[in-house]
Structures are given as structure tokens and as C-alpha cells.
Design an enzyme around this catalytic site. Sequence first.
Site, short mmCIF file in Angstrom:
data_model
loop_
_atom_site.label_atom_id
_atom_site.label_comp_id
_atom_site.label_asym_id
_atom_site.label_seq_id
_atom_site.Cartn_x
_atom_site.Cartn_y
_atom_site.Cartn_z
CB CYS A 77 -68.99 -7.05 -123.76
SG CYS A 77 -70.47 -6.31 -122.13
CD GLU A 332 -77.87 0.09 -96.10
OE1 GLU A 332 -76.84 -0.50 -95.68
OE2 GLU A 332 -77.32 0.98 -95.93
CB CYS A 412 -66.67 -6.28 -102.29
SG CYS A 412 -67.38 -4.61 -102.55
N1 SAH Z 1 -74.36 -6.34 -95.63
C1 SAH Z 1 -75.43 -6.20 -97.26
C2 SAH Z 1 -75.42 -5.19 -97.41
C3 SAH Z 1 -73.49 -4.62 -98.39
S1 SAH Z 1 -72.96 -3.53 -99.18
C4 SAH Z 1 -75.94 -7.82 -98.03
O1 SAH Z 1 -74.74 -8.37 -97.66
O2 SAH Z 1 -76.43 -7.22 -98.88
C5 SAH Z 1 -73.06 -2.29 -98.71
C6 SAH Z 1 -73.83 -1.65 -98.27
O3 SAH Z 1 -73.16 -0.21 -96.95
C7 SAH Z 1 -74.54 -0.99 -98.77
O4 SAH Z 1 -76.20 -1.30 -98.34
C8 SAH Z 1 -74.27 0.43 -98.81
O5 SAH Z 1 -75.56 1.29 -98.47
C9 SAH Z 1 -74.43 0.76 -97.26
N2 SAH Z 1 -73.30 1.95 -96.79
C10 SAH Z 1 -72.57 2.64 -97.70
N3 SAH Z 1 -71.55 3.59 -96.45
C11 SAH Z 1 -72.61 3.10 -95.25
C12 SAH Z 1 -71.73 3.72 -93.96
N4 SAH Z 1 -71.15 4.56 -94.31
N5 SAH Z 1 -72.39 3.18 -93.02
C13 SAH Z 1 -73.25 2.10 -92.84
N6 SAH Z 1 -74.06 1.25 -93.84
C14 SAH Z 1 -73.28 2.13 -94.94
#
Ligand code: SAH
Length: 458
Positions: A77, A332, A412
Amino acid sequence: MQKNEPFEILIEDITTEGAGIGKADGYPLFVKDTMIGDRIRGIVVKAKKNYGYGRMTEILEPSPFRVKPRCPAARQCGGCQLQAMAYEKQLEFKEEKIRNNLARIGGITGYEAEPILGMEEPYFYRNKAQFPVRRKKDGGIAIGFYAGRTHSVIETEQCYINHPVNVQIVKTVRQFLERNGITPYEEETHTGLVRHILTRVGFTTGEIMVCLILNGRKLPAAEKLVSELRAIPGMTSISLNVNTERTNVILGKEIINLYGDGFITDRIGDVKFQISPLSFYQVNPVQTRRLYEKALEYAALTGTETVWDLYCGIGTISLFLAKKARQVFGVEVVPEAVADARRNAKLNGIANVEFIAGKAEEAVPEFYRQNPLSAGARPDVVVVDPPRKGCEESLLCTIVQMAPVRMVYVSCDSATLARDLKWMCAHGYRVEKVCGCDMFGQTVGVETVCLLRRSGGE
Ligand code: SAH
């Protein structure tokens, strides 16, 4: 080295796909099915100029960190690259990866490295699963997970990192499909109806969501599926998702609701969230809470602060911060997530947060240009939680102009984190604390939280 040349190496690292890495006279070799600490013999199967791929022929000395994977499908997997590694060693590996990336890519040392936040129970922790449903050669139905880097489905009764209730859900759906002659999807011909089963479980509420992704708009005998799934305690939301495209993307845009209000509810700490099939939600709720608490600790809010939460998703971190701050701005890019964020703020009676839809690297500089004298242009704290590729320089530029005393970086991917920290350090900030958080036990993923402080800031 050349093809078919034999070698003996010590495995010292692991790639994101889970292959071991060792060096033969300084030449890096990638070897599948090996573990950090294994001393192995193998032969070169592909030799490039600066690195090569090897096949293991013999373990000369097994790694002291090897354990027997709990899941019988762990090797085939693609989900868990580290199941054969003792969990304590996984944590050490992740800490080291963060430390190495910060030092090597960012030139960053001299901060306080806090011990990684490991999981108490590194199995059965995921609240979301996506099972591919595929037609087998003999016409039967395969439901399971993709084998590493392929689209062949490994059938598994139980996934050891997903919530155990999935076993019952998959069984119920499989019986329903078989009894009603409903066809599974076939990728090559783009025929067959059912493509995926998406499940989500609210860990604090016990609420369950099931969504069937269809190559079509209609599920025959849908009412039978609903009544059979409802026999599973906690079943709260049942829906269909339409995805008739020839694509690897799992979800389409349209949801057809079959049962319930279209969402389940979950809590992180004392903040409530409504989660619909299409919205992003962290997959490990237990560790998410610890991650957010660490971010909150680094933000060190007293109630008077103005805070930005960039890349805020459905507003999870923003709402956490809002309880301790004067005003929070969330940014966002996905409009549906912004709508969820606003709804979640209302649901929790939180009024001191404003969500802006747009790209952080555009919306924040724009805000700064238009409202240079507002409190928002002079925040006390900026939190960022970008996707793997990290932050754009134009955003970091604006953050430096806004000059918050503290910046909290949730990442991440510690490689892009290191790149961005290096830039911030060249522009008046220093890295004060770093803490890893293991959200993805048995896999190579790890989250990192960092506290940066403006030099000269109090
Ligand atoms: N802080 C949140 C989400 C983190 S994931 C939590 O902990 O749940 C990263 C997020 O960034 C996603 O929701 C994605 O849609 C958003 N994202 C990606 N590129 C972006 C950009 N250029 N500007 C703003 N948001 C963005």
C-alpha cells in the site's frame, strides 16, 4: 556506479515515497523496502550521473528500529511508508528532518528546539478516508487503497490509520453495490458508476458522513443504501458527489444530498465546526488541537492584539485565536472555505473575526496599500499556514512592512519553511522556537510550528 554493479550500504535516510537512501562511496542510492539503520547488499538497477536506484538482495544487518507492521498490506500500500519503523524512531526521524532542513536550506540554528509532539495512539487516527472503487479483471468489485505511485487497488478489510468504523461502511457499500448490480468505475474506459467512497467521522461527536462519488448523477436504489448505512450508529450525513470527468481529482463540484443536513459537526477544543463533503478539514483532530494550542502559545495573546491568520481554510486557527485577541483577519483563496469560515464564526458566536477571500500574496498587500493607517496594517502577530509550496516573497515583503512583533509559521513542508525563514531572517526577524507535531503517524509527513520575533521587538 553502473547498472548491475553490486553494492553494500547503510541506509541513512528515507524519501517521501518511503524508499531508503544510502551512499556507496558518496554516491546516493535509493532502495525500496529498506529501513534507516539497515545494512544491506544490493545491485544497481538504474544509474544516473549523481544518484542511482538499487534493488536489495540481502539484509546483512537488520535495523534495530524494524518492527512488524500491524497492517498486512503495509508493504504494497502506498499510504504508510514508515509502518515498519518503531514509532519512537519515526518521531526522531521527523525531528531530524526538520532540524536538517532548517540548517541546510535556511542556515538556521541557535533556536530553542522543543520536543516533537508525538501521538499517544499512532493508529486509527484519521477522520477522513477516500476509498477507490474499481472493477476487477474478473468483473468483481475492488475497494481499498492505491498501491504506492500506481492506480492499482490493494483490497484491505481494515486500514490501520483510519477510523475502525470504515470497515463497516465499506462492507455495507460493497454489499449494496453487489446486491443491486451497480457497477464500479473502470479508469481505462471511463465507464461504470461508483468511483470512490468518501467517509468522515467527527471524533468528538461520533457523527459519520458517507459520500459516494459517481461517474453520473443517479444512484439506482439509493433509498436502500440510505437505510442500510443508517443502521450504523452515528450515521448523520449521506450524499452523492457527481464527477463525470476523466481525471485523477477525486471530487466533483456537485453534491446531491440523500440524508441529513449535508454536514457533520466536530469540535477542536471548545470550537465547533460544521464540515461538508467538499470542505478542507484537518485529518487528525487529536493532534490538530495540540498543533493549534502550540500556535496559540507562540502567538502569546492577551486580548488586545490584532492578528492575521493567512491561508486560514475554514477558519480553524482564526477562531482559536479570536477567543484571545481583539481582532483577527483571516485570508483564504477557496471561496467555499471562506463561506464555511464565516458560518463557523457565527456558529461559535465569534464576532471579532473578518474573513477575506483571495490569495494571501495579493489580498494582504492590497489591504496594506488601501488601509495603511488601520490597526490591520500594524498587527501584533501574523500566523501563516501555507500549502507545501510555502509563501510568496511578495507576501513576506508585506509582512515585514507590517512589522508584527511575532510571526507564527505553521508548515507541512520543512524545506519550503526553511527557505521562507531564511528570507525573514535576512529582513529583521529571528527564529526563536521550533516545535514539530506529528499529525501523520506511520507516514513521512510532519508539521512544524515556528515562532519568529522581530529583532528589537520586545
Ligand atoms: N489553516 C487551515 C488550512 C491550512 S491548509 C487549517 O488548519 O485548517 C492551507 C490552506 O491554504 C488551504 O485551505 C488552501 O486552500 C489555502 N491556500 C492555498 N494557496 C493560497 C493562497 N495563495 N492564498 C491564500 N490561501 C491559499
